[in-house]
Design a protein around this motif. Structure first.
Motif, PDB file in Angstrom:
ATOM      1  N   ARG A  54      -3.655   3.946  12.013  1.00 15.64           N
ATOM      2  CA  ARG A  54      -3.872   4.045  10.572  1.00 15.64           C
ATOM      3  C   ARG A  54      -2.961   5.121   9.995  1.00 15.64           C
ATOM      4  O   ARG A  54      -2.930   6.260  10.485  1.00 15.64           O
ATOM      5  CB  ARG A  54      -5.335   4.357  10.257  1.00 15.64           C
ATOM      6  CG  ARG A  54      -6.271   3.185  10.595  1.00 15.64           C
ATOM      7  CD  ARG A  54      -5.950   1.973   9.730  1.00 15.64           C
ATOM      8  NE  ARG A  54      -6.638   0.756  10.167  1.00 15.64           N
ATOM      9  CZ  ARG A  54      -6.055  -0.222  10.842  1.00 15.64           C
ATOM     10  NH1 ARG A  54      -4.765  -0.133  11.167  1.00 15.64           N
ATOM     11  NH2 ARG A  54      -6.725  -1.299  11.195  1.00 15.64           N
ATOM     12  N   GLN A 104       0.820  -1.207   0.000  1.00 12.77           N
ATOM     13  CA  GLN A 104       0.000   0.000   0.000  1.00 12.77           C
ATOM     14  C   GLN A 104       0.854   1.257   0.000  1.00 12.77           C
ATOM     15  O   GLN A 104       0.427   2.305  -0.484  1.00 12.77           O
ATOM     16  CB  GLN A 104      -0.919  -0.004   1.230  1.00 12.77           C
ATOM     17  CG  GLN A 104      -1.898  -1.162   1.243  1.00 12.77           C
ATOM     18  CD  GLN A 104      -2.702  -1.237  -0.048  1.00 12.77           C
ATOM     19  OE1 GLN A 104      -3.468  -0.323  -0.355  1.00 12.77           O
ATOM     20  NE2 GLN A 104      -2.529  -2.315  -0.805  1.00 12.77           N
ATOM     21  N   ILE A 137       0.401  -2.760   8.723  1.00 10.04           N
ATOM     22  CA  ILE A 137      -0.319  -1.505   8.474  1.00 10.04           C
ATOM     23  C   ILE A 137       0.270  -0.718   7.309  1.00 10.04           C
ATOM     24  O   ILE A 137      -0.401   0.164   6.763  1.00 10.04           O
ATOM     25  CB  ILE A 137      -0.393  -0.620   9.740  1.00 10.04           C
ATOM     26  CG1 ILE A 137       0.994  -0.133  10.172  1.00 10.04           C
ATOM     27  CG2 ILE A 137      -1.098  -1.348  10.865  1.00 10.04           C
ATOM     28  CD1 ILE A 137       0.956   0.831  11.348  1.00 10.04           C
ATOM     29  N   GLN A 186      -7.206  -5.167   7.076  1.00  5.30           N
ATOM     30  CA  GLN A 186      -6.520  -5.311   8.356  1.00  5.30           C
ATOM     31  C   GLN A 186      -7.524  -5.692   9.432  1.00  5.30           C
ATOM     32  O   GLN A 186      -8.555  -5.040   9.588  1.00  5.30           O
ATOM     33  CB  GLN A 186      -5.794  -4.017   8.707  1.00  5.30           C
ATOM     34  CG  GLN A 186      -4.668  -3.671   7.738  1.00  5.30           C
ATOM     35  CD  GLN A 186      -4.133  -2.264   7.917  1.00  5.30           C
ATOM     36  OE1 GLN A 186      -4.260  -1.671   8.986  1.00  5.30           O
ATOM     37  NE2 GLN A 186      -3.537  -1.709   6.860  1.00  5.30           N
ATOM     38  N   ALA A 244      -5.963  -1.207   4.079  1.00  2.10           N
ATOM     39  CA  ALA A 244      -6.569  -0.880   5.371  1.00  2.10           C
ATOM     40  C   ALA A 244      -7.853  -1.661   5.606  1.00  2.10           C
ATOM     41  O   ALA A 244      -8.132  -2.106   6.727  1.00  2.10           O
ATOM     42  CB  ALA A 244      -6.824   0.622   5.465  1.00  2.10           C
ATOM     43  N   LYS A 288      -7.821   9.959   8.828  1.00  2.05           N
ATOM     44  CA  LYS A 288      -9.196   9.768   8.399  1.00  2.05           C
ATOM     45  C   LYS A 288      -9.729  11.039   7.740  1.00  2.05           C
ATOM     46  O   LYS A 288      -9.528  12.144   8.231  1.00  2.05           O
ATOM     47  CB  LYS A 288     -10.067   9.405   9.606  1.00  2.05           C
ATOM     48  CG  LYS A 288     -11.467   8.957   9.247  1.00  2.05           C
ATOM     49  CD  LYS A 288     -12.228   8.497  10.489  1.00  2.05           C
ATOM     50  CE  LYS A 288     -13.625   8.018  10.127  1.00  2.05           C
ATOM     51  NZ  LYS A 288     -14.369   7.558  11.338  1.00  2.05           N
ATOM     52  N   THR A 313      -3.560  -0.978  15.451  1.00  3.08           N
ATOM     53  CA  THR A 313      -4.776  -0.226  15.131  1.00  3.08           C
ATOM     54  C   THR A 313      -4.495   1.197  14.659  1.00  3.08           C
ATOM     55  O   THR A 313      -5.430   1.924  14.313  1.00  3.08           O
ATOM     56  CB  THR A 313      -5.719  -0.180  16.347  1.00  3.08           C
ATOM     57  OG1 THR A 313      -5.013   0.333  17.483  1.00  3.08           O
ATOM     58  CG2 THR A 313      -6.248  -1.571  16.674  1.00  3.08           C
TER      59      THR A 313
END
Length: 780
Positions: free
Chosen positions: A453, A163, A499, A507, A504, A457, A451
């Motif tokens: 990211r 990614q 990650i 995951q 995403a 967001k 967890t």
């Protein structure tokens, strides 16, 4: 025929094996697309690796794959130039085809397609990195199911690609230097996690680790420091070392063979004390400091004159000759500007260039060096402070102060690498357990890393394209040895790898945990000493209930939850036949509870932990169980007895701003005295302007006092004991404090009166004594 017969025999034995997690393939990071099929591939002494004639990339990867298997106890597979015919594959011996194909159906660079079927595996990619990562995936499948020198992999079709382009790990060699072999060991593991960038932090206040032939004093002087209390208690008088240019070339080549780029970092304009100690004419004051033995933020800056810039350009010439990376990291972080602001010469230069403040001067300084790199075909990357005042347009930003720098850098038109404190800082401890080793607080667990990211967001896709990727950072102030480093990195590196590689949306924490058990087994077989903090069992009881009734309820737990905990209460070590913990249970005192986390198949995921439950232990509190007292400023760490101690224990939890520590509520009925184990630790943390935040408590005796208070840290002391003379007493000792009659449960506050220049006092243990019990003997 003997090879074929042996293979069929092994096939029968493997057919009874289940791959880790059932439907979960034992792969980390999880591939982008996976389809499983019936059947499996056996790889053993009869297997050959095949590449097309003149496919040099495929040939290199084939040899690398053969070496990967050999390191796990497998055979050294022969590499043949020439693709196998169907008839050869059907003859009984399996083949693995590794093929570079410019028309391969892969989504991006570094991507690959892996097909595994009975008798054959094929890896196809457009570039050599893709072939290599396909080989890593096949290696993971095979090594999850191994018997002797024969391996099995399930039949699958995998299409996979990363990614993010920057998938990194930062190792700080300035605070504590790793050997070449230790760096290569980290590179091996990075490659097996599909990470492709090692950010190598080579200079700081505490040491200059890279040989620069034009300036030999950088390593003759700058590579060595004198620790606090040097020569006492068996400490080395000096600490340090450096990497020769030949060693660096060898490490760079080792990394390149594993498709890893090394990005060097030379910190500037701050974190420059080791360089200024070597060549004081390139500092601001002209005075020669010592190489710093203090962690934190030191005041020494490079000068901003032409001679200093010329010196740094000469240094960069040699750095660029050693490292072929596109980016060169120039730091830019935590440069407090006191020396620049106090220098008439620097202030005159600022006025001459029309610069309004020292932040603009830093921008000018970094811009000059960034342009120098640009002129030589390289690019500057720096910590997010370089945004303050502007930097060259082709500079990349490494966002470390939380995640706010990501969007700030993107909006300023810069590419960005996400590396935020605390989310991806592996120098934070992994649990609050008493047996956790040195590091910073608060806890950054395996799950908290997983967890995180990388892309904030809500970031629009066009802006998200500016994110090059992410990396974990391993600052080594509290990691003097390879054992410390491995404990901090593994298995959190698995979370980092997933990650930055896996989409995403794919995951999944529970899936990751299932697949991690196979990875932990690989670590054990490779002698990687990973931390088991996520799986270590906590054994909790009620002190009050136990002391009052002679029985207590035992609760078992771990960080991850959902895994099988097995336990014993008869003094034996728990195994796959021990009872499974399902609910809290009651025991009579005295007893010894031992517990371990296991997979459903009976594989241990942690070392067994134990708790002795008797009157003495119930009236004992480990120092690392104490918390910081309520205070406006908390900056906690678990410190070793000395800065360069290589043992994993003991460690002492301290708050850099306040010596006060507070226990949970403890039953004090009948308690007549408390033995407090203390350790005197060097106060070797430079806090710069934040030093004014240290809580000061005036001492009434020459060396200060230890005070005990009930419930409140700002209440009156119920016991006060003078601290011994540091010059004539050992660094670890126990003080006995008499306790007035008290009833019920109370928290105990332990604090020391001292100035900000006195040592830290770490609490090792509180041992409470009732009438008729003996005090503890000796040091903690």
């Amino acid at each position: 025929m003997r090879v074929r017969a042996a293979l069929f025999s092994v096939l029968f034995s493997f057919s009874c094996l289940a791959f880790a997690g059932g439907s979960e393939l034992p792969l980390i990071p999880l591939p982008s697309k996976v389809d499983q099929h019936q059947g499996q591939l056996l790889v053993g002494p009869g297997t050959t690796l095949r590449v097309a004639p003149s496919d040099t990339a495929g040939l290199r990867v084939a040899h690398a794959f053969s070496d990967m298997l050999a390191r796990m106890g497998g055979p050294s597979l022969p590499v043949v130039e020439g693709l196998a015919t169907p008839e050869r594959a059907a003859a009984g011996a399996s083949i693995i085809v590794i093929r570079l194909d410019a028309n391969a159906r892969v989504t991006s660079s570094e991507g690959y397609v892996l097909d595994v079927s009975p008798g054959e595996a094929r890896i196809v990619a457009r570039d050599e990195s893709g072939l290599y990562y396909g080989a890593v995936t096949l290696w993971q499948l095979l090594t999850a199911n191994q018997k002797g020198s024969t391996f099995a992999a399930p039949a699958v079709h995998i299409e996979d690609w990363p990614q993010f382009a920057w998938r990194g790990l930062m190792i700080d060699s300035a605070r504590h230097k790793q050997s070449v072999e230790e760096i290569e060991r980290i590179l091996d593991q990075m490659a097996l996690h599909k990470l492709n960038t090692l950010h190598w932090h080579l200079t700081d206040d505490q040491g200059w680790r890279i040989e620069i032939k034009r300036y030999p004093e950088l390593t003759r002087i700058g590579a060595w420091r004198t620790p606090p209390d040097a020569g006492k208690n068996g400490e080395l008088a000096r600490y340090g070392g450096y990497y020769t240019q030949d060693q660096i070339r060898a490490v760079v080549a080792y990394a390149q063979a594993r498709h890893i780029t090394i990005v060097p970092e030379l910190d500037m304009p701050g974190h420059a004390q080791a360089a200024v100690a070597s060549y004081p004419q390139f500092g601001v004051t002209g005075e020669r400091p010592t190489v710093s033995a203090d962690w934190g933020i030191n005041p020494y800056l490079y000068n901003a004159d032409d001679n200093t810039l010329h010196f740094l350009q000469n240094v960069l010439d040699e750095v660029m000759a050693l490292f072929p990376s596109r980016y060169i990291h120039l730091g830019g972080d935590e440069a407090i500007k006191d020396q620049w602001n106090a220098s008439p010469a620097v202030q005159a230069k600022m006025r001459a260039f029309g610069l309004k403040n020292a932040e603009q001067l830093q921008s000018w300084f970094m811009g000059r060096l960034g342009q120098y790199l640009h002129d030589h075909g390289r690019h500057l990357i720096g910590w997010d402070e370089i945004l303050e005042g502007g930097v060259p347009g082709d500079a990349a930003v490494m966002s470390w102060r939380g995640t706010s720098g990501v969007e700030k850098a993107i909006h300023a038109g810069h590419d960005v690498v996400v590396a935020p404190d605390p989310y991806l800082y592996l120098d934070y401890v992994q649990s609050s357990r008493d047996d956790e080793t040195a590091g910073r607080l608060p806890v950054r667990s395996l799950q908290s890393v997983y967890t995180f990211r990388v892309a904030p967001k809500g970031l629009p896709p066009q802006q998200a394209q500016r994110i090059l990727g992410a990396q974990a950072n391993v600052w080594t102030e509290h990691m003097p040895s390879d054992a410390h480093l491995q404990h901090a990195i593994f298995p959190r590196l698995d979370a980092v790898a997933e990650i930055v590689w896996t989409p995403a949306g794919e995951q999944n924490w529970q899936s990751f945990l299932t697949r991690l058990s196979g990875q932990l087994d690989r670590y054990r077989r490779q002698d990687i000493h990973y931390a088991d903090s996520a799986f270590a069992v906590n054994i909790d009881v009620s002190r009050q209930q136990a002391l009052a009734t002679g029985t207590t309820t035992v609760t078992l737990s771990n960080q991850v939850g959902g895994e099988t905990i097995r336990y014993t209460v008869d003094g034996t070590s728990p195994d796959a036949n021990s009872p499974i913990y399902k609910a809290p249970f009651t025991v009579k005192l005295p007893t010894r509870v031992r517990a371990v986390t296991m997979t459903n198949a009976g594989q241990a995921l942690s070392q067994p932990r134990e708790r002795v439950i008797d009157d003495e232990s119930l009236r004992s509190v480990a120092g690392n169980e104490l918390s910081a007292c309520p205070t406006p400023n908390v900056d906690e760490m678990r410190a070793q007895p000395t800065p360069d101690a290589t043992s994993m224990a003991p460690v002492y939890t301290i708050n850099n701003f306040d010596s006060c520590r507070l226990s949970n509520a403890i039953p004090l009925d009948g308690v007549r005295s408390i033995d407090v184990g203390l350790a005197r630790l060097p106060r070797n943390v430079a806090l710069a302007h934040d030093a004014t935040l240290i809580v000061q408590r005036k001492a009434a005796t020459p060396h200060g006092e230890m005070e005990l208070r009930a419930d409140r840290c700002d209440g009156p002391a119920f016991a006060t004991v003078p601290l011994p003379d540091p010059a004539s007493s050992p660094s670890t000792f126990a003080l006995k404090a008499s306790v007035p009659p008290m009833h019920g449960t109370h928290a105990i506050c332990v604090l020391t009166t001292a100035s900000p220049h006195d040592p830290y006092y770490g609490v090792a243990r509180l041992q409470l004594h009732t009438a008729g019990t003996a005090s503890a003997k000796g040091s903690p």
